[in-house]
Motif scaffolding. Structure first.
Motif, PDB file in Angstrom:
ATOM      1  N   LEU A   1       0.928  -1.146   0.006  1.00 52.46           N
ATOM      2  CA  LEU A   1      -0.248   0.118  -0.133  1.00 52.46           C
ATOM      3  C   LEU A   1       0.953   1.118  -0.101  1.00 52.46           C
ATOM      4  CD1 LEU A   1      -2.862  -1.061   2.504  1.00 52.46           C
ATOM      5  CD2 LEU A   1      -3.094  -0.610  -0.022  1.00 52.46           C
ATOM      6  N   GLY A   2       1.878   1.385   0.908  1.00 55.93           N
ATOM      7  CA  GLY A   2       2.949   2.337   1.073  1.00 55.93           C
ATOM      8  C   GLY A   2       3.415   2.591  -0.297  1.00 55.93           C
ATOM      9  N   LEU A   3       4.197   1.553  -0.965  1.00 57.68           N
ATOM     10  CA  LEU A   3       4.777   1.614  -2.111  1.00 57.68           C
ATOM     11  C   LEU A   3       4.148   1.971  -3.266  1.00 57.68           C
ATOM     12  CD1 LEU A   3       6.938  -1.754  -1.493  1.00 57.68           C
ATOM     13  CD2 LEU A   3       7.929   0.885  -1.533  1.00 57.68           C
ATOM     14  N   VAL A   4       2.876   1.359  -3.397  1.00 59.31           N
ATOM     15  CA  VAL A   4       1.678   1.768  -4.525  1.00 59.31           C
ATOM     16  C   VAL A   4       1.440   3.359  -4.610  1.00 59.31           C
ATOM     17  CG1 VAL A   4      -0.532   1.436  -5.405  1.00 59.31           C
ATOM     18  CG2 VAL A   4       1.012  -0.539  -4.820  1.00 59.31           C
ATOM     19  N   SER A   5       1.146   3.674  -3.179  1.00 62.03           N
ATOM     20  CA  SER A   5       0.934   5.225  -3.132  1.00 62.03           C
ATOM     21  C   SER A   5       2.185   6.058  -3.472  1.00 62.03           C
ATOM     22  CB  SER A   5       0.412   5.416  -1.654  1.00 62.03           C
ATOM     23  OG  SER A   5       1.642   5.639  -0.861  1.00 62.03           O
ATOM     24  N   ALA A   6       3.202   5.621  -3.309  1.00 68.31           N
ATOM     25  CA  ALA A   6       4.255   6.313  -3.675  1.00 68.31           C
ATOM     26  C   ALA A   6       4.414   6.382  -5.356  1.00 68.31           C
ATOM     27  CB  ALA A   6       5.491   6.012  -3.106  1.00 68.31           C
ATOM     28  N   ILE A   7       4.353   5.237  -5.708  1.00 69.59           N
ATOM     29  CA  ILE A   7       4.620   5.164  -7.279  1.00 69.59           C
ATOM     30  C   ILE A   7       3.479   5.815  -8.043  1.00 69.59           C
ATOM     31  CG2 ILE A   7       4.803   3.568  -9.183  1.00 69.59           C
ATOM     32  CD1 ILE A   7       5.955   1.521  -7.267  1.00 69.59           C
ATOM     33  N   GLY A   8       2.339   5.584  -7.401  1.00 73.18           N
ATOM     34  CA  GLY A   8       1.036   6.364  -8.055  1.00 73.18           C
ATOM     35  C   GLY A   8       1.450   7.711  -8.069  1.00 73.18           C
ATOM     36  N   ALA A   9       1.878   8.223  -7.122  1.00 71.67           N
ATOM     37  CA  ALA A   9       1.898   9.831  -7.075  1.00 71.67           C
ATOM     38  C   ALA A   9       3.079  10.341  -8.264  1.00 71.67           C
ATOM     39  CB  ALA A   9       2.354  10.146  -5.630  1.00 71.67           C
ATOM     40  N   TYR A  10       3.550   9.652  -8.553  1.00 72.31           N
ATOM     41  CA  TYR A  10       4.462  10.106  -9.953  1.00 72.31           C
ATOM     42  C   TYR A  10       3.717  10.499 -11.024  1.00 72.31           C
ATOM     43  CZ  TYR A  10       9.028   8.623  -7.691  1.00 72.31           C
ATOM     44  OH  TYR A  10       9.947   8.646  -6.832  1.00 72.31           O
ATOM     45  N   GLY A  11       2.343  10.217 -10.915  1.00 75.34           N
ATOM     46  CA  GLY A  11       1.418  10.718 -11.958  1.00 75.34           C
ATOM     47  C   GLY A  11       1.373  12.222 -12.053  1.00 75.34           C
ATOM     48  N   GLY A  12       1.606  12.847 -10.841  1.00 68.50           N
ATOM     49  CA  GLY A  12       1.625  14.346 -10.473  1.00 68.50           C
ATOM     50  C   GLY A  12       2.459  14.704 -11.495  1.00 68.50           C
ATOM     51  N   PHE A  13       3.660  14.161 -11.574  1.00 69.92           N
ATOM     52  CA  PHE A  13       4.939  14.836 -12.353  1.00 69.92           C
ATOM     53  C   PHE A  13       4.802  14.477 -13.815  1.00 69.92           C
ATOM     54  CE2 PHE A  13       8.991  14.093 -14.148  1.00 69.92           C
ATOM     55  CZ  PHE A  13       9.817  15.336 -14.052  1.00 69.92           C
ATOM     56  N   VAL A  14       4.294  13.269 -14.222  1.00 74.90           N
ATOM     57  CA  VAL A  14       3.904  12.893 -15.546  1.00 74.90           C
ATOM     58  C   VAL A  14       3.000  13.694 -16.455  1.00 74.90           C
ATOM     59  CG1 VAL A  14       3.590  10.931 -17.207  1.00 74.90           C
ATOM     60  CG2 VAL A  14       4.987  10.517 -15.019  1.00 74.90           C
ATOM     61  N   ILE A  15       1.899  13.825 -15.774  1.00 75.81           N
ATOM     62  CA  ILE A  15       0.871  14.462 -16.494  1.00 75.81           C
ATOM     63  C   ILE A  15       1.315  15.945 -16.924  1.00 75.81           C
ATOM     64  CG2 ILE A  15      -1.241  15.591 -16.205  1.00 75.81           C
ATOM     65  CD1 ILE A  15      -2.506  13.091 -15.233  1.00 75.81           C
ATOM     66  N   PRO A  16       1.740  16.737 -15.827  1.00 71.14           N
ATOM     67  CA  PRO A  16       2.286  18.237 -16.475  1.00 71.14           C
ATOM     68  C   PRO A  16       3.194  18.063 -17.449  1.00 71.14           C
ATOM     69  CG  PRO A  16       1.860  18.214 -13.892  1.00 71.14           C
ATOM     70  CD  PRO A  16       1.999  16.718 -14.518  1.00 71.14           C
ATOM     71  N   GLN A  17       4.300  17.243 -17.288  1.00 67.57           N
ATOM     72  CA  GLN A  17       5.371  17.146 -18.278  1.00 67.57           C
ATOM     73  C   GLN A  17       5.010  16.692 -19.707  1.00 67.57           C
ATOM     74  OE1 GLN A  17       8.690  18.366 -17.954  1.00 67.57           O
ATOM     75  NE2 GLN A  17       7.632  19.252 -16.053  1.00 67.57           N
ATOM     76  N   VAL A  18       4.127  15.792 -19.530  1.00 65.21           N
ATOM     77  CA  VAL A  18       3.463  15.288 -20.909  1.00 65.21           C
ATOM     78  C   VAL A  18       2.941  16.613 -21.755  1.00 65.21           C
ATOM     79  CG1 VAL A  18       1.759  13.621 -22.020  1.00 65.21           C
ATOM     80  CG2 VAL A  18       3.592  12.811 -20.346  1.00 65.21           C
ATOM     81  N   LEU A  19       1.996  17.222 -20.893  1.00 59.72           N
ATOM     82  CA  LEU A  19       1.301  18.177 -21.401  1.00 59.72           C
ATOM     83  C   LEU A  19       2.309  19.293 -21.982  1.00 59.72           C
ATOM     84  CD1 LEU A  19      -1.417  18.722 -18.933  1.00 59.72           C
ATOM     85  CD2 LEU A  19      -1.877  18.264 -21.441  1.00 59.72           C
TER      86      LEU A  19
END
Length: 491
Positions: A429-447
């Motif tokens: 649960l802790g590791l998944v929450s950490a990896i999933g939060a990288y979406g907050g970096f990926v989405i702005p950078q893809v845009l």
């Protein structure tokens, strides 16, 4: 005595002192005798100096009903408040950047996107070590520290935006420090999971997560109002950081005064290492990037998307203050999260997750196809639907993890005990929450990349649609198709 190991993660051992109790009662001498019963032993709580509690066993109904529930609820309330402020600080730069031109800053679009995405990059990374802080230092102690750390990015932001000559490198560094707020989620969830029995853990963690997520919405609502209040037609950007300082101090004081540390919150680094070897951890992390990553990523860029697509609606004058409707996205996404978990309990987390990705892909396509209409209210409605779907998905994917590790993991298939698989699930649960939060970096950078390459965000949105379709297929292939073939039911 047995203790709740359902969600152990971290390292280290809290102090086992013989200091005088600071409140409540201590175990009786009879309870301490080797021949005492498990019920008497488990029901005894020992309150030690530094607000440490020994003998905690949330699964013991006598202890839970007599003292445990009220203690757990008190800790949950202050945990939610501290995590709420963490999300506030985590999202501050996404709100401030759209106001930088009005304050005299001349950053490029690419630089603006870096200021938006850097807090998510750092916050996601910090979630991994933050998971281990509660067992090492105690939940109450680490909540105090993690709350006070929020003062650094809050005051730092105020100092940076007060001078238009502040170099971009300094601004980026201070934006990165806002990642302290993103890390708070992992330690807060790890702490609360030790306080609640398995039968109530899901709802408690759902409330904790939703309360934290609401910080993004409240920040996007309150900051535009605060920086224009009494600003006489301009903006007072330093207020965006300074306004949260009293609340941060209150959270630290409340944690010091009212929260507790549990000696039973033991660390399990070995469990985290073992979880990393489970293929299901990486599958669920991939799916969580699509749900929570979309939530936090779009929460960060929503104010800028509104300004770029519909500049007239970037801020709406209400009397002497400005109001941004961007807060509505994180709001509906946060409120949807606990209900996503409950619906997953009824229809299955995998089915709910597949439905979520189907909805997100469809909504994004409709949003792309209706952009030429230049209708702000339609754009807003579709994005609110996208946020709602991501919120439901957050609850559904998180609900899947304990069930998957209990039934489908390598350890479970090898005959591991339920205690062992629960440890793996907790670490995951802790590791998944950490990896999933990288979406907050990926989405702005893809845009950002899409805009730099083509002058439009549309290719990026088509890319998101493709990602949602792939995630839908992955969830179906691993968790729905095998269930149908093996008649094992849905996770």
């Amino acid at each position: 005595m047995t203790v709740d190991r359902t969600a152990e993660s971290g390292a280290g051992t809290p102090p086992e002192t013989d200091a005088e109790p600071w409140h409540g009662s201590v175990a009786t001498s009879a309870d301490a005798q080797p021949g005492s019963t498990r019920t008497a032993d488990a029901a005894a709580l020992e309150f030690r100096s530094g607000r440490w509690i020994a003998g905690w066993d949330a699964e013991n109904k006598e202890q839970w009903e007599s003292k445990g529930r009220s203690i757990a609820k008190r800790n949950l309330n202050w945990s939610i408040f501290a995590e709420f402020l963490g999300f506030v600080v985590w999202q501050l730069w996404s709100i401030v950047v759209v106001q930088l031109p009005a304050a005299g800053f001349t950053f490029t679009t690419s630089e603006i996107f870096w200021l938006i995405s850097m807090p998510s990059l750092v916050g996601a990374t910090l979630r991994i070590p933050y998971t281990f802080m509660v067992p090492r230092f105690g939940g109450r102690n680490w909540t105090i520290v993690s709350a006070l750390l929020l003062l650094i990015p809050s005051i730092g932001l105020a100092m940076c935006v007060s001078n238009p000559e502040t170099p971009f490198g300094v601004m980026l560094l201070v934006a990165a420090l806002a990642g302290f707020g993103g890390g708070n989620f992992a330690s807060s969830m790890a702490n609360i999971t030790f306080f609640y029995p398995a039968r109530e853990k899901g709802w408690a963690l759902g409330l904790n997560a939703a309360g934290g997520n609401l910080g993004a919405a409240v920040a996007q609502l309150a900051v535009p109002i605060a920086i224009t209040l009494l600003a006489a037609g301009t903006v007072n950007l330093p207020v965006a950081g300074l306004m949260w300082v009293p609340f941060i101090l209150l959270a630290a004081f409340g944690a010091w005064k009212y929260m507790d540390n549990l000696t039973s919150a033991k660390g399990d680094i070995a469990g985290s290492v073992a979880a990393l070897k489970e293929p299901h951890l990486w599958i669920m992390a991939f799916l969580y990037i699509g749900t929570f990553g979309s939530f936090i990523g779009f929460a960060g860029v929503f104010p800028k998307l509104i300004k770029d697509y519909f500049p007239d609606f970037s801020s709406i004058a209400v009397g002497t203050v400005a109001l941004s409707l961007a807060f509505m996205g994180p709001l509906v996404g946060s409120l949807a999260r606990p209900f996503g978990g409950r619906m997953a309990d009824r229809m299955g987390g995998a089915r709910m997750t597949v439905a979520t990705f189907a909805a997100m892909a469809t909504i994004t396509l409709v949003m792309i196809w209706t952009l030429p209409l230049k209708n702000f209210w339609l754009f807003l409605a579709l994005f609110l639907m996208l946020f709602t779907a991501s919120g439901f998905g957050n609850g559904a994917t998180y609900r899947m993890i304990p069930i998957i590790f209990a039934t489908s993991s390598r350890a479970a298939k090898a005959g591991a005990s339920s205690v062992h698989t629960a440890k793996l699930a907790s670490a995951s649960l802790g590791l998944v929450s950490a990896i999933g939060a990288y979406g907050g970096f990926v989405i702005p950078q893809v845009l950002n990349a899409s805009n730099s390459a083509s002058g439009s965000y549309t290719p990026a949105f088509y890319g998101f649609v493709g990602a949602y379709v792939v995630m839908l297929l992955v969830c179906w292939a691993f968790y729905i198709r095998p269930a149908k073939r093996n008649a094992m039911g849905h996770v």
